[in-house]
Write an enzyme that holds these catalytic residues in place. Structure first.
Site, PDB file in Angstrom:
ATOM      1  N   GLU A 194       0.891  -1.167   0.000  1.00 39.38           N
ATOM      2  CA  GLU A 194       0.000   0.000   0.000  1.00 39.38           C
ATOM      3  C   GLU A 194       0.925   1.212   0.000  1.00 39.38           C
ATOM      4  O   GLU A 194       1.532   1.525   1.023  1.00 39.38           O
ATOM      5  CB  GLU A 194      -0.879   0.020   1.254  1.00 39.38           C
ATOM      6  CG  GLU A 194      -1.782  -1.175   1.422  1.00 39.38           C
ATOM      7  CD  GLU A 194      -2.828  -1.291   0.339  1.00 39.38           C
ATOM      8  OE1 GLU A 194      -3.184  -0.266  -0.279  1.00 39.38           O
ATOM      9  OE2 GLU A 194      -3.281  -2.423   0.092  1.00 39.38           O
ATOM     10  N   CYS A 225      -2.576   9.253   2.526  1.00 37.97           N
ATOM     11  CA  CYS A 225      -2.266   8.860   1.140  1.00 37.97           C
ATOM     12  C   CYS A 225      -3.463   9.056   0.208  1.00 37.97           C
ATOM     13  O   CYS A 225      -3.275   9.221  -0.994  1.00 37.97           O
ATOM     14  CB  CYS A 225      -1.741   7.432   1.083  1.00 37.97           C
ATOM     15  SG  CYS A 225      -2.801   6.255   1.911  1.00 37.97           S
TER      16      CYS A 225
END
Ligand code: ADP
Length: 504
Positions: free
Chosen positions: A260, A294
């Site tokens: 990720e 993010c």
């Protein structure tokens, strides 16, 4: 039991050591490092600092625990995971305070992170129970074939500091539900939230060795995870640079990388959007975790017909952002994680202005007014930059600060082209009152998750993860469980019947 945290001593109700095989242990080298509150610059704890040897030992225990955990019934696994959910929820305010203290996000968001983290334990406790074998018909009636889902083994998990509890919870809950065991390395900036999670796992009664936490030297811990043969999956959340490096090394050892990584989400505002609503959502999203998320709105892409009026709405909301102590419930924006993050953000803004951007908020003449005890904090002003181009460094970088570049577009095709013009592919947002038009744009975006008039599409129930340089693998949803499983085919031929058929 009532548990408390204080500003100087963040945590007094679990040890600041490693959590290995159900015990709190010191690092082999008896080394400790401070954890610093980024709002004040003060140390709030001294935490054991581990190395490769500590990690190897933890992996040995995780491997031992795996042999029995994989055979624990799904019902029992589900019960234990749901107990972790309950322990986290029962201690929400205290754990939220720990997150706010070591990460710097406002206290309300920190408490929300506990809800979010806990929701993964609830979701995966439910998924553990529905996981089942599938029978496959075989051309030979005397043969019975099933496809079982087997846990991969020990998972090496490495997490960042921006969601110090949730990132760890996502990995641990899914891996445990699948029947894997875990060794977690949290970020050096935020080990306390991970230790709080280890404590919650202990309180919930998870068997020793199923969850282990070793905090410390990134390189030697990562190396141990790559070298120990029992680790079958390396689950990493963090930067593209480190993720790519670890994935390459994991592949060379034939371990499965689960990544990720960063994002560069466009927040697309069409000319038919509900502008005040979109502006509210944009600013809320932008300042989440002080701009260090993010999936945040990294770039505002706004239709040129509404650009001026919309930017004005964003500006008026930026002016109302309350920068301050994360523990103050009035605060909506806390500090960045450390001074290096401040320098990086400052350089990005300087370079954007040199390239022609106009800084309309966050200028030197808009100074932050901070209380005395925050003078050593690593704060960065909310900053709004207009006249940006997608080719600028600021539009091609994951900003990780409350800085918003504004870029205009002419039509939907232009918006799609700009949105996709990045090496990242994590999230995107589209604001429009015409959901058919918005869905048409969504279908053309190269990202893993999209919110249409929705700034928070993430949930434990849905898969989250990226394409392109944003990573591989998913967290959440049923997909998040499948990533920790491997299919095993078992074909049983009825005794004494030999069909001798090689053709099938
Ligand atoms: P950030 O810049 O957000 O800190 P990083 O990718 O550097 O992102 O860090 C994310 C996580 O990866 C942290 O836990 C960090 O300690 C860890 N990490 C950094 N470098 C390495 C490495 N070489 N091996 C293993 N883990 C690493």
């Amino acid at each position: 039991m009532t548990r408390s945290t204080t500003i100087s001593g963040a945590v007094t109700w679990f040890p600041h050591q490693h959590f290995v095989n159900g015990d709190w242990v010191s690092a082999e080298k008896e080394d400790v490092r401070p954890v610093v509150n980024p709002a004040t610059g003060l140390a709030i704890a001294q935490v054991a600092w581990g190395h490769g040897r500590d990690t190897m030992t933890a992996i040995d225990y995780a491997h031992q625990a795996f042999t029995s955990w994989r055979r624990t019934s799904a019902t029992n696994r589900a019960t234990l995971l749901s107990r972790v959910f309950a322990v986290l929820m029962a201690n929400k305010s205290t754990i939220g305070r720990i997150i706010a203290l070591e990460n710097g996000k406002p206290i309300e968001q920190a408490a929300g992170e506990v809800d979010y983290a806990a929701s993964f334990f609830r979701w995966f406790s439910e998924q553990a129970r529905v996981l089942s074998e599938r029978a496959v018909s075989h051309p030979d009636p005397s043969t019975h074939t099933i496809v079982a889902q087997e846990p991969l083994g020990v998972v090496g998990a490495i997490t960042p500091w921006n969601f110090p509890l949730a990132q760890a919870a996502k990995k641990i809950s899914a891996a445990l539900a699948a029947g894997c065991t875990v060794v977690l390395k949290p970020a050096p900036e935020t080990p306390l939230s991970a230790l709080a999670l280890a404590w919650a796992c202990e309180e919930a009664g998870l068997p020793s060795g199923t969850v282990n936490v070793v905090h410390g030297d990134a390189e030697s811990i990562g190396k141990a995870m790559l070298e120990h043969t029992a680790v079958r999956c390396l689950s990493f959340t963090g930067s593209v640079k480190v993720g790519a490096e670890l994935a390459g090394k994991a592949a060379a050892k034939l371990k499965i990388p689960h990544l990720e990584l960063g994002g560069n989400a466009p927040f697309i505002v069409l000319d038919d959007a509900d502008l005040p609503f979109a502006a509210d959502q944009l600013v809320k999203l932008k300042i989440l975790t002080n701009g260090q998320t993010c999936v945040t709105a990294n770039r505002l892409l706004v239709h040129r017909k509404v650009a001026d009026v919309f930017t004005g709405m964003v500006l008026s909301r930026f002016q109302k952002i309350k920068v301050g102590d994360p523990l103050d419930p009035e605060t909506t924006l806390g500090p960045l994680i450390h001074q290096q993050a401040v320098e990086i953000a400052r350089n990005l803004v300087i370079s954007a202005v040199e390239d022609g951007a106009h800084c309309v908020f966050g200028r030197p003449e808009d100074p932050l007014e901070l209380d005395d005890h925050l003078q050593k904090g690593t704060f960065f002003p909310p900053t709004l930059l207009t006249h940006c181009k997608n080719s600028m460094q600021i539009a091609q970088t994951e900003i990780f600060a409350p800085v918003l570049p504004v870029i205009t577009f002419t039509d939907d095709d232009d918006a799609v082209a700009l949105a996709n013009d990045t090496s990242y592919g994590l999230a995107a947002y589209i604001y429009s009152q015409d959901t058919i038009r918005a869905n048409d744009i969504a279908s053309q975006l190269d990202v893993g998750i999209i919110g249409i008039n929705d700034m928070r599409p993430l949930r434990a129930e849905v898969p989250f993860g990226g394409v392109k340089e944003s990573g591989m693998g998913r967290e959440g949803g049923i997909e998040g469980l499948m990533d920790y499983l491997s299919a095993k085919t078992i074909s049983t031929h009825r005794h004494g019947v030999d069909t001798n058929n090689y053709a099938i």
